[in-house]
Motif scaffolding. Structure first.
Motif, PDB file in Angstrom:
ATOM      1  N   ALA A 163       0.841  -1.205   0.000  1.00 57.62           N
ATOM      2  CA  ALA A 163       0.000   0.000   0.000  1.00 57.62           C
ATOM      3  C   ALA A 163       0.873   1.250   0.000  1.00 57.62           C
ATOM      4  O   ALA A 163       0.602   2.204  -0.739  1.00 57.62           O
TER       5      ALA A 163
ATOM      6  N   PHE B 148      -7.047   3.595   4.907  1.00 55.70           N
ATOM      7  CA  PHE B 148      -6.349   2.413   5.426  1.00 55.70           C
ATOM      8  C   PHE B 148      -5.953   2.569   6.887  1.00 55.70           C
ATOM      9  O   PHE B 148      -5.724   1.591   7.586  1.00 55.70           O
ATOM     10  N   PHE B 149      -5.862   3.834   7.334  1.00 58.25           N
ATOM     11  CA  PHE B 149      -5.481   4.044   8.727  1.00 58.25           C
ATOM     12  C   PHE B 149      -6.679   3.990   9.667  1.00 58.25           C
ATOM     13  O   PHE B 149      -6.524   3.809  10.866  1.00 58.25           O
TER      14      PHE B 149
ATOM     15  N   VAL C 250      -6.964   1.310  12.354  1.00 58.56           N
ATOM     16  CA  VAL C 250      -5.988   1.403  13.434  1.00 58.56           C
ATOM     17  C   VAL C 250      -6.571   2.220  14.580  1.00 58.56           C
ATOM     18  O   VAL C 250      -6.322   1.960  15.754  1.00 58.56           O
TER      19      VAL C 250
ATOM     20  N   TRP D 223      -6.606  -6.890   8.920  1.00 63.49           N
ATOM     21  CA  TRP D 223      -7.456  -5.758   8.536  1.00 63.49           C
ATOM     22  C   TRP D 223      -7.165  -4.560   9.429  1.00 63.49           C
ATOM     23  O   TRP D 223      -7.061  -3.427   8.970  1.00 63.49           O
TER      24      TRP D 223
ATOM     25  N   PHE E  74      -2.666  -3.491   9.175  1.00 57.69           N
ATOM     26  CA  PHE E  74      -1.748  -3.214   8.058  1.00 57.69           C
ATOM     27  C   PHE E  74      -1.607  -1.725   7.774  1.00 57.69           C
ATOM     28  O   PHE E  74      -0.570  -1.276   7.294  1.00 57.69           O
TER      29      PHE E  74
ATOM     30  N   PHE F  67      -1.267   0.597   9.911  1.00 62.14           N
ATOM     31  CA  PHE F  67      -0.201   1.073  10.790  1.00 62.14           C
ATOM     32  C   PHE F  67       1.163   0.836  10.130  1.00 62.14           C
ATOM     33  O   PHE F  67       2.000   1.742  10.060  1.00 62.14           O
TER      34      PHE F  67
ATOM     35  N   VAL G 135       1.789   3.280   7.257  1.00 60.97           N
ATOM     36  CA  VAL G 135       2.252   4.608   7.640  1.00 60.97           C
ATOM     37  C   VAL G 135       3.742   4.582   7.998  1.00 60.97           C
ATOM     38  O   VAL G 135       4.493   5.490   7.632  1.00 60.97           O
TER      39      VAL G 135
END
Lengths: 298, 317
Positions: B86, B104-105, B108, B189, B192, B194, B197
């Protein structure tokens, strides 16, 4: 370097990322959608995102002996009122706010002076104390949960706010972070303050604290997110007393109370608990990502 | 000089709390792991290494180690690879990178326990959307042929998808063959983003000139650039991401406690859950402490590996 854009490549990259984004967002979509729809629509997976919002009858309301017209409502109203009436959601949220804020304030009160002393004062044993901080960084929280639980039980503190807060009053990570930050603050600033006749206490709180705001903000985000979301520790020390439950623990109890098909109210409660952090995150994205990754070592 | 003692006031509270709340508990756990102590009993017996003996001999604890290690070995490689993938894609985008990064974050940040409950609904064998989506693919001839491999001429019933279409799709969390994998999926899920980044931060520190140099040396394809420049320069980030992910996945608890309680058939009986079940729920503090000490050992080894590699790393900049 070449400037030609590879449109096909760009398209493929977006396709892959978009597919990933759909999977990542799926549970958030479901959570919101289920919190709006009627039980029948949830079970049959119909009604799109918001459902048809047809008037439905609240069975519990009928059972409670209220007149039928008062018990007819739209699914969205039913789900959210049931979430707030079946579980003390407001209480859970207030507990969550109280516990996370208390933890953060005490962590700063303990860590900031210590970090100042470790970075700006010279005294016998300073390296030993700093070594101790580094050593404590290695201890994982989950490994001391059981002995801490025993210690708290021995002094009769389980099922109290104190049990939720005390173990987190010391953040060696906070000390480390602040100390690294203070190392970059010029000594002249402190000397000037001393020349003005400020006491060491005044220097910590009136000179160092304001300069440390950016680092404190990053640490604050890390601390608040970690403790708002924490489930393990509240699960260990709070047994049964609903008045003390934090949002994740309360949600867990809510789930085991339901007879299984109350998805709507359950998801409404979930939404209420997840949303505050998500909204703040979306508003201050960059700071959040920085704050959490900079503190990633914990 | 009034200043000479003031440091005691500054470091005192922190030192006392560190000693009392971090170091002392480790000794308490180590001490109790050699006893049969439980809360409510005024005294306890020394039982030597009996607790540790149980950990290595009883089948329950073999399952515990298997579950924890399998979970780590599933989550770490996949979440690290997805995080790196990613990050590479996002950093090479012309537009929209920030948006994907935020999306995507999001997991988290979100309360894991709450999202685990949503996944449980999504994975419900009958009303859940996951099986619903999978089932709907069975009726689309082309999709079924593609996923079951029958377009290659093989028997569709031999494949996982074709077989599931004919019988039914898995119970996921209720099936001991799938439960741990499903829990691991939720872990991936959640985690990832994290790693992504951390990799994005690592990528910004790769000097641009190196890509130019590689370009002049004839490394033109994206793969060549990755192999010759990006990957070697990400060395320190890799060590950090892998160890952090390992430590985090060793600590998995929320999803297990809320969704499977270690079951079915102890297939998801991970260490932190075992610690909780034995120590807190069953009041068997001796064995709970022994698990604690072994767990601490695992995490310390991982941390030392990290420190070793980080100290040994080559400084390019």
């Amino acid at each position: 370097m070449m400037v030609r854009t590879n449109w096909l490549g760009e398209f493929l990259k977006h396709s892959v990322l978009l597919a990933g984004a759909i999977v990542v967002l799926l549970p958030f979509y479901l959570m919101l959608s289920y919190s709006l729809k009627s039980p029948a629509e949830i079970e049959s997976n119909t009604g799109g995102f918001v459902g048809s919002q047809e008037i439905m009858t609240d069975r519990r309301c009928i059972k409670a002996g209220k007149p039928a017209e008062e018990c007819d409502m739209r699914p969205i109203v039913y789900n959210y009122t049931a979430a707030f009436s079946e579980a003390p959601l407001v209480r859970y949220m207030l507990n969550g706010v109280f516990v996370t804020v208390s933890i953060f304030i005490i962590q700063v009160l303990v860590a900031l002076p210590c970090a100042y002393a470790l970075s700006k004062l010279k005294f016998w044993g300073r390296d030993v104390v700093f070594g101790l901080v580094i050593f404590c960084l290695l201890i994982p929280v989950h490994a001391i949960a059981l002995p801490l639980y025993i210690m708290l039980a021995k002094v009769g503190l389980t099922n109290t706010y104190a049990a939720l807060i005390i173990p987190w009053t010391i953040s060696v990570f906070g000390i480390f972070l602040m100390r690294q930050f203070f190392m970059t603050v010029p000594d002249d600033l402190i000397d000037a303050a001393r020349m003005d006749g400020m006491s060491e206490f005044a220097i910590v709180w009136r000179v160092m604290l304001p300069t440390a705001i950016p680092a404190l903000l990053a640490f604050g985000i890390f601390s608040v997110v970690a403790h708002w979301n924490d489930y393990y520790w509240p699960r260990v020390v709070i047994t049964g007393n609903r008045d003390l439950m934090t949002p994740p623990l309360g949600l867990r109890m809510f789930k085991s109370d339901l007879d299984g098909n109350e998805y709507g109210p359950m998801m409404a409660a979930t939404t209420v608990i997840v949303l505050p952090l998500v909204i703040i995150f979306l508003l201050a994205q960059r700071r959040f990502i920085e704050g959490i990754t900079m503190t990633g070592m914990k | 000089m009034g200043r000479s003692r003031v440091h005691l006031w500054f470091i005192g509270p922190a030192v006392i709390l560190m000693a009392g709340l971090l170091i002392f508990p480790v000794f308490v756990a180590a001490f109790l792991s050699f006893t049969d102590y439980n809360l409510g009993n005024p005294s306890f017996n020394w039982i030597g290494v009996e607790n540790y003996d149980r950990l290595v001999s009883r089948s329950t604890y073999k399952k515990m180690f298997t579950a924890s290690l399998t979970y780590v070995l599933l989550v770490v490689p996949i979440s690290v690879a997805l995080g790196l993938g990613a990050a590479l894609l996002i950093s090479s985008l012309r537009i929209g990178g920030e948006l994907y990064k935020a999306v995507f974050f999001l997991p988290v940040m979100a309360t894991l326990l709450a999202m685990a409950i949503v996944w449980e609904f999504a994975l419900h064998p009958i009303v859940g959307v996951v099986n619903d989506i999978l089932r709907s693919g069975c009726d689309v001839g082309l999709l079924h042929a593609l996923l079951s491999g029958s377009w290659l001429g093989s028997d569709p019933l031999q494949s996982w998808y074709g077989h599931a279409c004919a019988e039914d799709f898995p119970l996921w969390l209720g099936d001991k063959r799938y439960a741990l994998g499903t829990i691991a999926f939720i872990g991936i899920w959640q985690g990832f983003g994290f790693n992504m980044v951390l990799y994005l931060a690592g990528l910004t520190s790769v000097p641009r000139e190196l890509y130019q140099a590689a370009h002049m040396d004839g490394a033109d394809s994206a793969w060549e650039r990755f192999r010759l420049v990006t990957w070697p320069m990400l060395g320190p980030t890799n060590v950090f991401v892998v160890t952090i992910s390992s430590i985090r996945s060793f600590q998995v608890f929320d999803t297990v406690e809320a969704l499977t309680r270690g079951g079915p058939a102890k297939s998801t009986y991970v260490m932190v859950y075992a610690m909780f079940e034995k120590g807190v729920k069953q009041n068997l503090l001796g064995i709970g402490s022994a698990i604690t000490i072994v767990f601490l050992g695992f995490v310390l080894i991982l941390t030392l590996i990290q420190v070793y590699f980080v100290n040994r790393r080559v400084h390019y900049a």
